[in-house]
Enzyme design. Structure first.
Site, PDB file in Angstrom:
ATOM      1  N   PHE A   1       0.819  -1.216   0.000  1.00  0.00           N
ATOM      2  CA  PHE A   1       0.000   0.000   0.000  1.00  0.00           C
ATOM      3  C   PHE A   1       0.852   1.264   0.000  1.00  0.00           C
ATOM      4  O   PHE A   1       2.008   1.228   0.406  1.00  0.00           O
ATOM      5  CB  PHE A   1      -1.036  -0.002   1.139  1.00  0.00           C
ATOM      6  CG  PHE A   1      -0.480  -0.146   2.527  1.00  0.00           C
ATOM      7  CD1 PHE A   1       0.047  -1.350   2.977  1.00  0.00           C
ATOM      8  CD2 PHE A   1      -0.511   0.920   3.417  1.00  0.00           C
ATOM      9  CE1 PHE A   1       0.539  -1.487   4.261  1.00  0.00           C
ATOM     10  CE2 PHE A   1      -0.023   0.792   4.711  1.00  0.00           C
ATOM     11  CZ  PHE A   1       0.504  -0.415   5.128  1.00  0.00           C
ATOM     12  N   PRO A   2       0.303   2.382  -0.493  1.00  0.00           N
ATOM     13  CA  PRO A   2       1.082   3.619  -0.597  1.00  0.00           C
ATOM     14  C   PRO A   2       1.713   3.979   0.743  1.00  0.00           C
ATOM     15  O   PRO A   2       1.094   3.809   1.799  1.00  0.00           O
ATOM     16  CB  PRO A   2       0.048   4.663  -1.026  1.00  0.00           C
ATOM     17  CG  PRO A   2      -1.013   3.873  -1.696  1.00  0.00           C
ATOM     18  CD  PRO A   2      -1.081   2.565  -0.955  1.00  0.00           C
ATOM     19  N   CYS A   3       2.939   4.481   0.662  1.00  0.00           N
ATOM     20  CA  CYS A   3       3.726   4.581   1.892  1.00  0.00           C
ATOM     21  C   CYS A   3       3.631   5.945   2.560  1.00  0.00           C
ATOM     22  O   CYS A   3       4.345   6.225   3.501  1.00  0.00           O
ATOM     23  CB  CYS A   3       5.179   4.249   1.590  1.00  0.00           C
ATOM     24  SG  CYS A   3       5.870   5.265   0.292  1.00  0.00           S
ATOM     25  N   GLN A   4       2.754   6.802   2.094  1.00  0.00           N
ATOM     26  CA  GLN A   4       2.653   8.126   2.727  1.00  0.00           C
ATOM     27  C   GLN A   4       2.304   7.990   4.205  1.00  0.00           C
ATOM     28  O   GLN A   4       1.701   7.011   4.617  1.00  0.00           O
ATOM     29  CB  GLN A   4       1.581   8.985   2.053  1.00  0.00           C
ATOM     30  CG  GLN A   4       1.954   9.397   0.653  1.00  0.00           C
ATOM     31  CD  GLN A   4       1.408   8.414  -0.364  1.00  0.00           C
ATOM     32  OE1 GLN A   4       1.108   7.284  -0.030  1.00  0.00           O
ATOM     33  NE2 GLN A   4       1.316   8.852  -1.597  1.00  0.00           N
TER      34      GLN A   4
ATOM     35  N   ASN B   1       5.525  -2.220   3.156  1.00  0.00           N
ATOM     36  CA  ASN B   1       5.613  -0.768   3.256  1.00  0.00           C
ATOM     37  C   ASN B   1       7.033  -0.362   3.621  1.00  0.00           C
ATOM     38  O   ASN B   1       7.861  -1.205   3.932  1.00  0.00           O
ATOM     39  CB  ASN B   1       4.613  -0.236   4.304  1.00  0.00           C
ATOM     40  CG  ASN B   1       4.097   1.143   3.931  1.00  0.00           C
ATOM     41  OD1 ASN B   1       4.792   2.132   4.074  1.00  0.00           O
ATOM     42  ND2 ASN B   1       2.872   1.203   3.434  1.00  0.00           N
TER      43      ASN B   1
END
Ligand code: SAM
Length: 350
Positions: A83-86, A127
């Protein structure tokens, strides 16, 4: 072994998925076909999806995950989610909660939403290592709690791709979830490859590249003026693994901290092909249907297929070993023949 069904969320250009499926060569080593089939893949970046769809028989869907109903997804045994790591925002409450208002942090909850309904036997999330310390170390325990309360036992570990035959130092946290206690107990993260199997940058860089990949003399002179002070111009030692490459590679400059190469006093960026090799994509993986900037982005975002191939071997070991264990325990349970919630779980292995 029967093929297990896989659902791939945030599939990107397919780094994770390539490793899970296997059946590829990298630096003259063959990575065997694994017993998985991807029944659903989704990502909302049309360029990454375009690359993905050039390289797999099945197709990834270009869609925002928020628009995907969990009830519309096919049943699957394994859910994948790099999933996006922001960063996650923490809402100051007692107890603290992950911020639902943060659009990016919220994407994690899309995974939870799907897990709760589809209940796959396993999941693997990936992640950046920074997830462990995000929000003054408050985000990770919340993530773990959410996953556990969705019915999973968890194991997690930071793995460095260099330890698995990838010519890059890339540390990422892998969270593996198990619905069943036997699976949880049997799982061990993969062990590093032996030293002779490790790779370094010179194993993958090209001898001669187009002039367009070199920085101008003016940019180099500017960088050298401030190099000492600003720790910039991160030229790589080709006898060593490369520093982590990221999606930022598309915009690499001598003023950023991204890895670059120095060749006879000239500095250059990596070509997309080199970046793909640093990430352990096989040579026959096709990126060229999108612009070079889009290629760099998708490549930098990916999980190295070779690393993922090693992680999935650990899961395959669990599946094989618990098949044997469960058929033994089934005989015993059948003799005693009591209603036992474990019985149904064990039937499922056979
Ligand atoms: C870290 S990358 C995943 C890389 C992929 N696992 C691989 O190994 O190639 C995260 C991905 O999430 C996708 N993404 C971000 N927001 C999304 C959303 N709302 N719906 C679907 N995908 C999304 C991005 O386009 C990006 O490809």
């Amino acid at each position: 072994m029967e093929l297990m069904k896989v659902c791939s969320l945030f599939s990107g250009c397919g780094g994770i998925d390539k490793g899970v499926i296997g059946d590829f060569s990298y630096l003259e080593k063959k990575f065997a076909r694994n017993p998985f089939e991807i029944v659903y893949a989704v990502d909302n970046d049309k360029y990454a999806v375009d690359i993905y769809n050039q390289n797999f028989k099945h197709k990834s869907v270009c869609e925002d995950i928020k628009n995907i109903s969990e009830y519309a997804l096919p049943d699957h045994d394994l859910l994948l989610g790099g999933f996006p790591c922001q960063s996650f925002s923490i809402v100051a409450q007692n107890p603290p909660r992950l911020g639902y208002k943060d659009e990016r942090g919220k994407l994690f909850f899309e995974i939870v939403r799907i897990l709760k309904v589809k209940k796959p036997r396993f999941f693997i999330l990936e992640n950046v290592k920074g997830l462990l310390s995000a929000n003054k170390k408050m985000a990770f325990p919340i993530i773990i709690k959410e996953l556990e309360s969705s019915g999973y036992k968890l194991k997690y570990k930071v793995l460095n791709s260099f330890d698995f035959g990838v010519p890059q130092k890339r540390e990422r946290v892998f969270i593996v979830g198990f619905r069943d206690r036997l699976d949880f107990e049997a799982f061990e993260f993969p062990k590093s490859v032996c030293d002779t199997e490790r790779k370094v940058l010179k194993d993958v860089i090209l001898q001669s590249v187009d002039d367009k990949y070199f920085f101008s003399e003016k940019a180099v002179a500017g960088m050298l003026r401030v190099k000492e002070k600003m720790n910039k111009g991160r030229s790589q030692n080709i006898e060593q693994p490369c520093n982590t490459i990221s999606a930022h590679l598309a915009k690499v400059s001598l003023n950023s901290t991204d890895p670059v190469l120095e060749e006879n006093g000239r500095y250059r960026r990596f070509t997309p092909l080199e970046a793909a090799k640093i990430q352990s994509f096989p040579d026959n993986f096709v990126f060229s249907t999108v612009s070079e900037n889009r290629q760099y982005r998708a490549i930098g975002n990916a999980v190295p297929p070779v690393l993922m191939w090693h992680v999935i071997q650990s899961l395959i070991s669990v599946i094989k070993s618990n098949k044997i264990k469960s058929s033994r325990s089934l005989k015993k349970i059948t003799r005693n023949s009591t209603a036992n919630s474990e019985v149904s779980v064990q039937y499922a292995f056979i």
